[in-house]
Scaffold this motif. Sequence first.
Motif, PDB file in Angstrom:
ATOM      1  N   PHE A 160      12.836  -0.231   1.432  1.00 60.30           N
ATOM      2  CA  PHE A 160      13.993  -1.022   1.022  1.00 60.30           C
ATOM      3  C   PHE A 160      15.321  -0.482   1.539  1.00 60.30           C
ATOM      4  CE2 PHE A 160      17.219  -2.082  -2.301  1.00 60.30           C
ATOM      5  CZ  PHE A 160      17.307  -3.439  -2.028  1.00 60.30           C
ATOM      6  N   PRO A 161      15.587   0.841   1.517  1.00 59.98           N
ATOM      7  CA  PRO A 161      16.878   1.319   2.049  1.00 59.98           C
ATOM      8  C   PRO A 161      17.141   0.878   3.483  1.00 59.98           C
ATOM      9  CG  PRO A 161      15.790   3.054   0.813  1.00 59.98           C
ATOM     10  CD  PRO A 161      14.798   1.951   0.949  1.00 59.98           C
ATOM     11  N   ALA A 162      16.119   0.906   4.327  1.00 54.88           N
ATOM     12  CA  ALA A 162      16.314   0.478   5.712  1.00 54.88           C
ATOM     13  C   ALA A 162      16.461  -1.039   5.799  1.00 54.88           C
ATOM     14  CB  ALA A 162      15.134   0.943   6.569  1.00 54.88           C
ATOM     15  N   ALA A 163      15.710  -1.772   4.963  1.00 55.81           N
ATOM     16  CA  ALA A 163      15.755  -3.234   5.009  1.00 55.81           C
ATOM     17  C   ALA A 163      17.138  -3.764   4.645  1.00 55.81           C
ATOM     18  CB  ALA A 163      14.695  -3.823   4.088  1.00 55.81           C
ATOM     19  N   ARG A 164      17.826  -3.086   3.752  1.00 54.00           N
ATOM     20  CA  ARG A 164      19.154  -3.535   3.327  1.00 54.00           C
ATOM     21  C   ARG A 164      20.273  -2.745   3.978  1.00 54.00           C
ATOM     22  NH1 ARG A 164      20.388  -1.488  -2.796  1.00 54.00           N
ATOM     23  NH2 ARG A 164      22.230  -2.765  -2.380  1.00 54.00           N
ATOM     24  N   GLU A 165      19.904  -1.676   4.665  1.00 51.72           N
ATOM     25  CA  GLU A 165      20.876  -0.742   5.242  1.00 51.72           C
ATOM     26  C   GLU A 165      21.796  -0.195   4.156  1.00 51.72           C
ATOM     27  OE1 GLU A 165      21.572  -2.082   9.856  1.00 51.72           O
ATOM     28  OE2 GLU A 165      22.807  -3.077   8.351  1.00 51.72           O
ATOM     29  N   GLY A 166      21.168   0.372   3.137  1.00 58.11           N
ATOM     30  CA  GLY A 166      21.939   0.902   2.023  1.00 58.11           C
ATOM     31  C   GLY A 166      21.118   1.856   1.187  1.00 58.11           C
ATOM     32  N   ASP A 167      21.485   1.966  -0.083  1.00 56.54           N
ATOM     33  CA  ASP A 167      20.864   2.911  -0.995  1.00 56.54           C
ATOM     34  C   ASP A 167      19.483   2.414  -1.428  1.00 56.54           C
ATOM     35  OD1 ASP A 167      20.572   5.133  -2.539  1.00 56.54           O
ATOM     36  OD2 ASP A 167      21.980   4.533  -4.107  1.00 56.54           O
ATOM     37  N   LEU A 193       0.829  -1.200   0.000  1.00 59.28           N
ATOM     38  CA  LEU A 193       0.000   0.000   0.000  1.00 59.28           C
ATOM     39  C   LEU A 193       0.862   1.248   0.000  1.00 59.28           C
ATOM     40  CD1 LEU A 193      -2.593  -1.105   2.727  1.00 59.28           C
ATOM     41  CD2 LEU A 193      -2.757  -1.398   0.239  1.00 59.28           C
ATOM     42  N   ALA A 194       0.251   2.371  -0.377  1.00 60.91           N
ATOM     43  CA  ALA A 194       0.969   3.644  -0.344  1.00 60.91           C
ATOM     44  C   ALA A 194       1.353   4.022   1.078  1.00 60.91           C
ATOM     45  CB  ALA A 194       0.099   4.742  -0.964  1.00 60.91           C
ATOM     46  N   SER A 195       0.646   3.470   2.051  1.00 59.92           N
ATOM     47  CA  SER A 195       0.938   3.774   3.459  1.00 59.92           C
ATOM     48  C   SER A 195       2.148   3.014   3.991  1.00 59.92           C
ATOM     49  CB  SER A 195      -0.280   3.456   4.331  1.00 59.92           C
ATOM     50  OG  SER A 195      -0.672   2.094   4.173  1.00 59.92           O
ATOM     51  N   ASP A 196       2.713   2.098   3.179  1.00 62.90           N
ATOM     52  CA  ASP A 196       3.909   1.356   3.612  1.00 62.90           C
ATOM     53  C   ASP A 196       5.148   2.215   3.353  1.00 62.90           C
ATOM     54  OD1 ASP A 196       2.534  -0.992   4.428  1.00 62.90           O
ATOM     55  OD2 ASP A 196       2.359  -1.617   2.325  1.00 62.90           O
ATOM     56  N   THR A 197       5.267   3.274   4.123  1.00 67.45           N
ATOM     57  CA  THR A 197       6.363   4.227   3.971  1.00 67.45           C
ATOM     58  C   THR A 197       7.536   3.820   4.854  1.00 67.45           C
ATOM     59  OG1 THR A 197       5.497   5.628   5.734  1.00 67.45           O
ATOM     60  CG2 THR A 197       4.689   6.050   3.495  1.00 67.45           C
ATOM     61  N   ALA A 198       8.582   4.619   4.792  1.00 74.17           N
ATOM     62  CA  ALA A 198       9.782   4.342   5.586  1.00 74.17           C
ATOM     63  C   ALA A 198       9.486   4.419   7.074  1.00 74.17           C
ATOM     64  CB  ALA A 198      10.892   5.324   5.213  1.00 74.17           C
ATOM     65  N   GLU A 199       8.485   5.197   7.466  1.00 65.19           N
ATOM     66  CA  GLU A 199       8.168   5.357   8.874  1.00 65.19           C
ATOM     67  C   GLU A 199       7.196   4.293   9.379  1.00 65.19           C
ATOM     68  OE1 GLU A 199       7.845   7.780   6.573  1.00 65.19           O
ATOM     69  OE2 GLU A 199       9.769   8.749   7.041  1.00 65.19           O
ATOM     70  N   ALA A 200       6.580   3.541   8.480  1.00 67.62           N
ATOM     71  CA  ALA A 200       5.573   2.555   8.870  1.00 67.62           C
ATOM     72  C   ALA A 200       6.238   1.241   9.275  1.00 67.62           C
ATOM     73  CB  ALA A 200       4.588   2.335   7.724  1.00 67.62           C
ATOM     74  N   LEU A 201       5.416   0.306   9.783  1.00 69.17           N
ATOM     75  CA  LEU A 201       5.895  -1.023  10.150  1.00 69.17           C
ATOM     76  C   LEU A 201       6.494  -1.706   8.925  1.00 69.17           C
ATOM     77  CD1 LEU A 201       5.927  -3.471  12.222  1.00 69.17           C
ATOM     78  CD2 LEU A 201       3.749  -4.134  11.150  1.00 69.17           C
ATOM     79  N   PRO A 202       7.745  -2.210   8.983  1.00 68.78           N
ATOM     80  CA  PRO A 202       8.340  -2.901   7.832  1.00 68.78           C
ATOM     81  C   PRO A 202       7.524  -4.141   7.470  1.00 68.78           C
ATOM     82  CG  PRO A 202      10.029  -2.313   9.430  1.00 68.78           C
ATOM     83  CD  PRO A 202       8.707  -2.073  10.100  1.00 68.78           C
ATOM     84  N   VAL A 203       7.175  -4.242   6.195  1.00 68.73           N
ATOM     85  CA  VAL A 203       6.368  -5.359   5.726  1.00 68.73           C
ATOM     86  C   VAL A 203       6.990  -5.927   4.450  1.00 68.73           C
ATOM     87  CG1 VAL A 203       4.237  -4.453   6.715  1.00 68.73           C
ATOM     88  CG2 VAL A 203       4.860  -3.851   4.362  1.00 68.73           C
ATOM     89  N   CYS A 204       6.446  -7.059   4.008  1.00 60.56           N
ATOM     90  CA  CYS A 204       6.894  -7.658   2.744  1.00 60.56           C
ATOM     91  C   CYS A 204       5.835  -8.618   2.249  1.00 60.56           C
ATOM     92  CB  CYS A 204       8.235  -8.366   2.924  1.00 60.56           C
ATOM     93  SG  CYS A 204       8.135  -9.850   3.959  1.00 60.56           S
ATOM     94  N   LEU A 205       5.958  -8.988   0.997  1.00 62.83           N
ATOM     95  CA  LEU A 205       5.171 -10.057   0.407  1.00 62.83           C
ATOM     96  C   LEU A 205       6.105 -11.229   0.119  1.00 62.83           C
ATOM     97  CD1 LEU A 205       3.120  -8.034  -2.259  1.00 62.83           C
ATOM     98  CD2 LEU A 205       2.504  -8.481   0.117  1.00 62.83           C
ATOM     99  N   VAL A 206       5.558 -12.427   0.019  1.00 59.03           N
ATOM    100  CA  VAL A 206       6.352 -13.605  -0.329  1.00 59.03           C
ATOM    101  C   VAL A 206       5.588 -14.401  -1.377  1.00 59.03           C
ATOM    102  CG1 VAL A 206       7.496 -13.743   1.927  1.00 59.03           C
ATOM    103  CG2 VAL A 206       5.336 -14.972   1.546  1.00 59.03           C
TER     104      VAL A 206
END
Length: 814
Positions: free
Chosen positions: A626-633, A554-567
């Motif tokens: 993604f930047p926070a999930a990988r700790e990078g760019d 969703l558009a609400s899945d921003t950097a400040e929101a709870l980290p989520v993913c699909l599988v």
Amino acid sequence: MFLQDVRYALRGLRRSPGFAAAAILTLALGTGATTAIFSVVRSVLLSPLPYSDPVRGVMVWSRWKAFPKKTWVADADVFDYRRMCPSLESVAAWGSGEANLTGDGDPVRVGMAAITANTFETLGARPHLGRSFTSEEDLPGGPPVVILSYGLWQRRYAGDSGILSRAVDVDGVRTRVVGVMPRGFALPTDFTVDSASPSQLWVPLQINPAALTRNHGLYAAARLVRGTTAARATAELRSAAAELTRQGAYMAEDRFEPFAISFDEEIRGGARRALLLVFGAVGFLMLMACANVANLLLARAEARQREISVRAAIGAGRSRLARQLLTESFVLAACGSVAGLGLAWAGARAIAAAGAAGLPALEPIAISTPMLLFTGALSILTTLVFGFAPVLQILRINLSESLRDGSPGASAGRARMTLRGAIAGLQMALAVVLLLGAALMLKSLDALRSIDLGFDPGHALTLQLHPAEARYPEPRAVVALDRMLLERVRGIPGVAAAGLIRSLPLAAEIGDWGLDVEGFDETPGHNAKGDWQVLSDGAVEAMGEKLLAGRSILASDTAEALPVCLVNQALVRAYFAGRNPIGGRIRMGSKASRPWMTVVGVLRDERHNGITAAVKEKFFVPYAQFPAAREGDAARSMTLVVRTPGDPLALARSIRAEIARVDPNLPVSNVRSLVQVVDASLATPRLTGSLLSIFAGLALFLAALGVSGVLAYLVNRRRREIGVRMALGASRANVVALILRRGLSTAGTGIAAGFLAAVFLTPLMAGLLYGISPRDPITFGSVSLLLLLIAAAACAIPAFRASRTDPLEALRSE
């Protein structure tokens, strides 16, 4: 004397326009098809590789027990192979990508490769202008330098000889040009099918020797010590891998197996079998054309028996008569070759346009001087092939019998009938083999197209966006740009859904990432990992993917929101067996500093690395997180996917305009529909199937023509006999049955011979087929039935013509 024979042959052809047109058209089809396919074979299989001493060049790949397909090497592997493998004189590596080229014209996105300083030397290539990179330039922090391809230098910089004193903007960085590669140079990986954007400029890779990793993301090539083979290099590479495993660089249960493969096999291997199959098929077609013309010439020679007998009686020797007939055959072949060149030119252009995405063309696919020489040689060969039978007939001429009534004797007629029947049977046998090959390829292609891709390619447009790091240095700036672009594109009339995705399925290979999966106990040889995908809200809907459980991004899945993913389903089966994945957590890598991502949805498995490739575990991260999930760019190179109820390509101009309003310097590349992406992944089987189908259609026509011609000849030869039969009470049905039996006997013998030949030949196609056996009984049976029906139809015309014979007229003419 030769010119006299040529003039005589031309006068004879002018007096028989129907015969001349049929023979020349038949030869034009055979010669044109053969020349066109040979132009492709020459470009792909026979042209030299753009490297010096290419037999010493090999590609180096990695392979794992859990993933047997070849994959990349790590930077640490490159340094290890250099010191541990004595058969490798040098080892080079590169990574492929793209770069924004700005200044000196409109901004463009071009293929770029970051290479080690010894890459060109390892491949066996030298710059056309300037020099290669130095070892100092190939270290972290080295000066920004670039080498251009010959084509880019000509197109964008008009071949400026002073290019070495200039600097160009590469991804917003002023970069000094130090060299230009020669015309035709390309990296080995630039020739492969999945190389959608071949490299046009090269920059230093700048590996840090003090910070080597085991992350496999580089291509590697090596130059063998003279006298060494790829097999020897593979043995040394595997010995090195075993030693590295003992040292703890790799886990023993993973069974890491590097290997080497020659440049020739790497570049041409994927297309070699398909092209040789097509070339063999067109050779069969050429033989059929020759057989058809031979039958025409036999009939023409028989009609000229009296003329030839008169010439022999007044002193013409057999060698003189044979030379005259061969000259006439040569004139026919020359006329057919000239007409065939026009067909070959059109065919080569069509093949180049239709199959360019799937063929590693080392030279342009076109009619050139070698092609003209090939056509000339083919003309001479065909002269000998189809002109041989009439010459043999002349050498056995009976002067007294021919001069007495102008007709051959019964025994001679039966011999010629047997010869013509054998030629027609040969045509039918060749048609069986061609038609079976085409049918198998088409059924294989249909099986490929019926594979569930995991997404809906219809009504979707794709285009790649590449914001430069110099212009958008922070991940937040990239995310903000992407968000603005999505909002503008979604406002365009006709856009039903739009989203961004990092790696487009079937357009680029995707790599995996080690995972921590909460609640999953890793065992030796079963470590959690998955292909990593980055996407925005709306991407699942734009791609036409199916959500099986939970929710989408969703558009609400921003950097400040709870980290989520699909599988995907494969990841659920591997790591959530017996558990509900919704609410489960995974993490990229095993660093405790990286955030856990909560699984909020499950997507249907999709085909990514190839339509027939195995589906691997896969996870999807929101682009803003993604930047926070990988700790990078951030994921900078993204593909915009737009779904519309109408023609997707009609939206391209409007989307480009909206992107230009947001950032006029943002390059847009690879604009194509998702259907075109899927079709590109099927380029080689589609081209092979199309060509075989065309050849099979022509073969059917020629085979039917051959059988019909033989029967027409038979009816003409047995006209008096048929008249006698009908005078004695034979019905028209009896006459039709008589001719049909003879025709179907000839066709049936040919079909049986072709069926037998196909049993041994079709297994050669095994590596090109999917979902069907090369000896599929249904295909064999249906093709045989089809050919019998076509043969019956071809026999029907002369059979019904025979049934309308007037007995009195037939007997009176005798």
